[in-house]
Design a protein around this motif. Structure first.
Motif, mmCIF file in Angstrom:
data_model
loop_
_atom_site.group_PDB
_atom_site.id
_atom_site.type_symbol
_atom_site.label_atom_id
_atom_site.label_comp_id
_atom_site.label_asym_id
_atom_site.label_seq_id
_atom_site.Cartn_x
_atom_site.Cartn_y
_atom_site.Cartn_z
ATOM 1 N N ARG A 66 0.823 -1.213 0.000
ATOM 2 C CA ARG A 66 0.000 0.000 0.000
ATOM 3 C C ARG A 66 0.861 1.268 0.000
ATOM 4 N N LYS A 67 1.904 1.302 0.846
ATOM 5 C CA LYS A 67 2.733 2.508 0.947
ATOM 6 C C LYS A 67 3.430 2.822 -0.371
ATOM 7 N N LEU A 68 3.891 1.780 -1.059
ATOM 8 C CA LEU A 68 4.578 1.996 -2.328
ATOM 9 C C LEU A 68 3.617 2.568 -3.360
ATOM 10 N N TYR A 69 2.410 1.991 -3.434
ATOM 11 C CA TYR A 69 1.432 2.508 -4.393
ATOM 12 C C TYR A 69 1.046 3.945 -4.049
ATOM 13 N N SER A 70 0.894 4.221 -2.750
ATOM 14 C CA SER A 70 0.509 5.559 -2.325
ATOM 15 C C SER A 70 1.542 6.593 -2.757
ATOM 16 N N LEU A 71 2.817 6.264 -2.609
ATOM 17 C CA LEU A 71 3.875 7.181 -3.042
ATOM 18 C C LEU A 71 3.818 7.413 -4.548
ATOM 19 N N ALA A 72 3.631 6.337 -5.307
ATOM 20 C CA ALA A 72 3.572 6.448 -6.765
ATOM 21 C C ALA A 72 2.344 7.249 -7.195
ATOM 22 N N PHE A 73 1.228 7.035 -6.505
ATOM 23 C CA PHE A 73 -0.023 7.704 -6.843
ATOM 24 C C PHE A 73 0.117 9.217 -6.720
ATOM 25 N N LYS A 74 0.821 9.666 -5.681
ATOM 26 C CA LYS A 74 0.967 11.103 -5.462
ATOM 27 C C LYS A 74 1.844 11.766 -6.518
ATOM 28 N N ILE A 75 2.708 10.970 -7.148
ATOM 29 C CA ILE A 75 3.545 11.498 -8.225
ATOM 30 C C ILE A 75 2.770 11.479 -9.538
ATOM 31 N N ARG A 76 2.162 10.329 -9.796
ATOM 32 C CA ARG A 76 1.357 10.180 -11.013
ATOM 33 C C ARG A 76 0.330 9.077 -10.775
ATOM 34 N N PRO A 77 -0.977 9.415 -10.775
ATOM 35 C CA PRO A 77 -2.004 8.394 -10.537
ATOM 36 C C PRO A 77 -1.835 7.199 -11.472
ATOM 37 N N LEU A 78 -1.667 6.042 -10.869
ATOM 38 C CA LEU A 78 -1.322 4.826 -11.601
ATOM 39 C C LEU A 78 -2.511 3.876 -11.622
ATOM 40 N N ALA A 79 -2.987 3.521 -12.827
ATOM 41 C CA ALA A 79 -4.102 2.581 -12.947
ATOM 42 C C ALA A 79 -3.648 1.174 -12.560
ATOM 43 N N VAL A 80 -4.570 0.383 -12.010
ATOM 44 C CA VAL A 80 -4.226 -0.957 -11.532
ATOM 45 C C VAL A 80 -4.903 -2.059 -12.343
ATOM 46 N N ASN A 81 -5.490 -1.710 -13.489
ATOM 47 C CA ASN A 81 -6.225 -2.700 -14.279
ATOM 48 C C ASN A 81 -5.410 -3.955 -14.583
ATOM 49 N N ARG A 82 -4.130 -3.793 -14.872
ATOM 50 C CA ARG A 82 -3.309 -4.934 -15.288
ATOM 51 C C ARG A 82 -3.129 -5.960 -14.184
ATOM 52 N N TRP A 83 -3.359 -5.549 -12.928
ATOM 53 C CA TRP A 83 -3.193 -6.494 -11.818
ATOM 54 C C TRP A 83 -4.493 -7.185 -11.431
ATOM 55 N N LEU A 84 -5.606 -6.783 -12.013
ATOM 56 C CA LEU A 84 -6.894 -7.338 -11.614
ATOM 57 C C LEU A 84 -7.185 -8.638 -12.350
ATOM 58 N N SER A 85 -7.768 -9.605 -11.641
ATOM 59 C CA SER A 85 -8.126 -10.876 -12.268
ATOM 60 C C SER A 85 -9.353 -10.723 -13.161
ATOM 61 N N GLN A 86 -10.165 -9.713 -12.894
ATOM 62 C CA GLN A 86 -11.328 -9.399 -13.726
ATOM 63 C C GLN A 86 -11.591 -7.905 -13.639
ATOM 64 N N GLN A 87 -12.271 -7.385 -14.634
ATOM 65 C CA GLN A 87 -12.507 -5.948 -14.689
ATOM 66 C C GLN A 87 -13.875 -5.600 -14.096
ATOM 67 N N PRO A 88 -13.976 -4.471 -13.392
ATOM 68 C CA PRO A 88 -15.240 -4.097 -12.741
ATOM 69 C C PRO A 88 -16.227 -3.432 -13.692
ATOM 70 N N ASP A 89 -17.507 -3.555 -13.330
ATOM 71 C CA ASP A 89 -18.558 -2.800 -14.022
ATOM 72 C C ASP A 89 -18.792 -1.454 -13.336
ATOM 73 N N LEU A 90 -18.453 -1.389 -12.051
ATOM 74 C CA LEU A 90 -18.613 -0.179 -11.255
ATOM 75 C C LEU A 90 -17.594 -0.236 -10.119
ATOM 76 N N VAL A 91 -17.024 0.923 -9.794
ATOM 77 C CA VAL A 91 -16.092 0.999 -8.663
ATOM 78 C C VAL A 91 -16.622 2.005 -7.649
ATOM 79 N N ILE A 92 -16.624 1.606 -6.387
ATOM 80 C CA ILE A 92 -17.010 2.508 -5.303
ATOM 81 C C ILE A 92 -15.744 2.913 -4.553
ATOM 82 N N TYR A 93 -15.516 4.212 -4.493
ATOM 83 C CA TYR A 93 -14.368 4.761 -3.761
ATOM 84 C C TYR A 93 -14.907 5.465 -2.519
#
Length: 376
Positions: A66-93
């Protein structure tokens, strides 16, 4: 639909956002007979936070910390689609920002308050800058809809971000039913655990400027000595940002013989009994997006003093004593009046228990499901 949920608020000690996320999801999943919910976490989150269960609930953990992603996100928001086993129809944040970011999926972004815009002086500078950057980014993304917890916050969102959003739907909080079912033995046990007397004045919340602890302490200092002796002030909550002045006020009170008890963080299982053991609940916060502790106290059968600002009057209805949070004298007068008049306490208790019936997680889930169906 496959509905992904950013599990960030669920994988940490539960604050207000975490409690809202957990209770709303639990009630929504129970009422939803068709959709599947995937709680998304990071490497290392597997050890805790998996409280939501059911045939249509699963967990997926990204292979990065989590900490590594958080650091990267603050520099440039990084999509995580490539790590997902399936793609969502809707995301709740549920945590103010589209984090972790998933590209090309419609989203519901929950913004619980805009205190960093409405009252930036009571928000830590680092947190203020983070929210000022990523809240508008998240709610302004293509396919995003903004969700919040009260009409007050919805109007604030349109006030500050009306150039990027045209609508903010509010799904309010409910009250945990356990608050109205506290056995005397449980109250006694919790009092013993936190070394509390049979009656006390209670405040619940993190010890930070926004919660107006200074105003509570100033009001308490004005009470007659006999009332302070009979009803010590109990501050229940973890240390927060900029609590040095609060600690100095407490030290001055204690040096003058006025008892103040700091419990520190209180476990969720202990909170209902902590509320039920109080004589009066005082919550004159400067700013709240909703003010759930108001309803928790009412449900536990405790009279409430709260502020006449932001979302609190709507939450309390006509079932609390509303005061100017910037006026310690007004807070003290309300405390003294209720502590010395049992009939007035009983009137507020009765009104409070009627008021909490307006706020249930089942009603919130029904509204949330209607919003989810709009994405089908």
């Amino acid at each position: 639909m496959r509905i992904f949920v950013d599990g960030t608020p669920l994988f940490r000690p539960k604050d207000g956002v975490g409690q809202y996320t957990y209770e709303l999801l639990k009630a929504t999943i129970k009422a939803d007979k068709s959709n599947h919910y995937v709680i998304l976490g990071f490497k290392g989150d597997k050890q805790h936070g998996q409280e939501l269960k059911g045939a249509r609930v699963s967990y997926e953990f990204l292979p990065i910390p989590r900490k590594l992603y958080s650091l990267a996100f603050k520099i440039r928001p990084l999509a995580v689609n490539r790590w997902l086993s399936q793609q969502p129809d809707l995301v709740i944040y549920p945590n103010f920002v589209s984090y972790p970011l998933i590209n090309n999926a419609p989203s519901l972004v929950v913004v619980c308050d805009l205190v960093h815009e409405d009252m930036p002086e009571v928000v830590e500078k680092r947190n203020r800058r983070y929210l000022a950057r990523f809240v508008p980014y998240s709610i302004g993304r293509p396919g995003a809809q903004t969700l919040t917890i009260s009409e007050f916050v919805a109007s604030s969102i349109l006030k500050h971000y009306g150039n990027i959003v045209t609508k903010a739907t509010h799904v309010p909080l409910g009250v945990d039913q356990n608050y109205g079912k506290i056995a005397p033995a449980k109250i006694k046990t919790v009092r013993g655990k936190y070394n509390l007397p049979p009656g006390y004045i209670l405040f619940v919340g993190s010890l930070q400027p926004r919660k107006n602890i200074g105003g509570v302490l100033a009001a308490y200092s004005r009470l007659p000595a006999r009332l302070k002796s009979q009803y010590p002030l109990v501050l229940a909550g973890a240390a927060g940002w900029k609590d040095e002045d609060i600690n100095r006020q407490i030290k001055l009170l204690e040096d003058n013989g006025s008892p103040v008890i700091k419990t520190g963080f209180v476990a969720n299982d202990d909170l209902p009994a902590l509320f039920a053991g109080a004589t009066v609940f005082v919550f004159p916060s400067i700013y709240e997006g909703f003010g759930l502790p108001i309803l928790e106290a009412m449900s536990a059968g405790v009279p409430v003093i709260t502020a006449n600002t932001t979302a609190m009057p709507a939450t309390a209805g006509d079932a609390a004593r509303l005061v100017n949070p910037y006026n310690p004298l007004a807070i003290e007068e309300a405390m003294r009046d209720l502590l010395t008049h049992e009939s007035k306490r009983n009137d507020l208790i009765k009104a409070g228990q009627a008021n909490v019936k307006r706020w249930t997680w089942e009603k919130s889930a029904k509204k949330m499901l209607s919003l989810i169906k709009s994405f089908e």
